[in-house]
Scaffold this motif. Sequence first.
Motif, PDB file in Angstrom:
ATOM      1  N   GLU A  97       9.405 -22.490  35.282  1.00 41.69           N
ATOM      2  CA  GLU A  97       8.963 -23.365  34.376  1.00 41.69           C
ATOM      3  C   GLU A  97       7.906 -22.703  33.716  1.00 41.69           C
ATOM      4  N   ASP A 100       7.856 -20.014  30.691  1.00 39.61           N
ATOM      5  CA  ASP A 100       7.636 -20.227  29.506  1.00 39.61           C
ATOM      6  C   ASP A 100       6.339 -20.531  28.932  1.00 39.61           C
ATOM      7  N   GLU A 101       5.295 -20.521  29.595  1.00 42.68           N
ATOM      8  CA  GLU A 101       3.895 -20.833  29.082  1.00 42.68           C
ATOM      9  C   GLU A 101       3.577 -19.472  28.291  1.00 42.68           C
ATOM     10  N   GLU A 105       2.493 -14.458  29.453  1.00 48.22           N
ATOM     11  CA  GLU A 105       2.720 -13.120  29.009  1.00 48.22           C
ATOM     12  C   GLU A 105       1.214 -12.419  29.420  1.00 48.22           C
TER      13      GLU A 105
END
Length: 234
Positions: A97, A100-101, A105
């Motif tokens: 999960e 996706d934060e 990146e």
Amino acid sequence: MATLILVRHGRSTANTSGVLAGWTPGVLLDERGAEQAAALPERLARVPLVAAVTSPLERCRQTLQPLLDARPELEPVSDERIGECDYGDWSGRKLAELADEALMEVVQQHPTAAAFPGGESMRAMQARAVDAVRDWNARIDAQYGEHAAYVMCSHGDIIKSIVADALGMHLDLFQRIHVEPCSITAIRYTRTRPFLLRLGDTGNFASLVPPERGEAETGGDSGAAVVGGGAGAP
């Protein structure tokens, strides 16, 4: 100067469940991790160790215990500076999960700009870890001489950041380094420069087998590093 033997803790319950443990209490070695730790004394049997330093977290103390049992002359010293990165609000969350934060990146591509919400920055993590190594090198040299070797049991991102410093590598490139659970990394420090002698050595080459399609391990099609270090080869 001293030779530093860095050991990443054995595989933990958080590794196998895909959780970013950080400083979460009660994270212990799983069955395989305990087996990895039990094999450590034989792997280091020919290395004359003068000191043992460990992260205060349970999984590192568990990993080091068989080695300490085999060498009762070693008195372990806990050092918070080589404890896991403080992932703050990310601690205890699933890596799947967290992928996706938006911050992930940055963690992957520009770690020097990454600071975990409610936790610490990756720059601060590296600074404290490298300071600990410099401090311990000086202590070991003063007490045992410049050719002594000592062991330090820590965590994936901590070890990677120490290796990056030893290689003169910018922290923004440290995600290119990978160390598996209970792997051995050795750095010999001299007056003018360090030498990387071993990196992530487990003696097990299973991690070199190409991953199956869809696997999210390091080296897959995504090119993403496993934050926290991952569970290692299957």
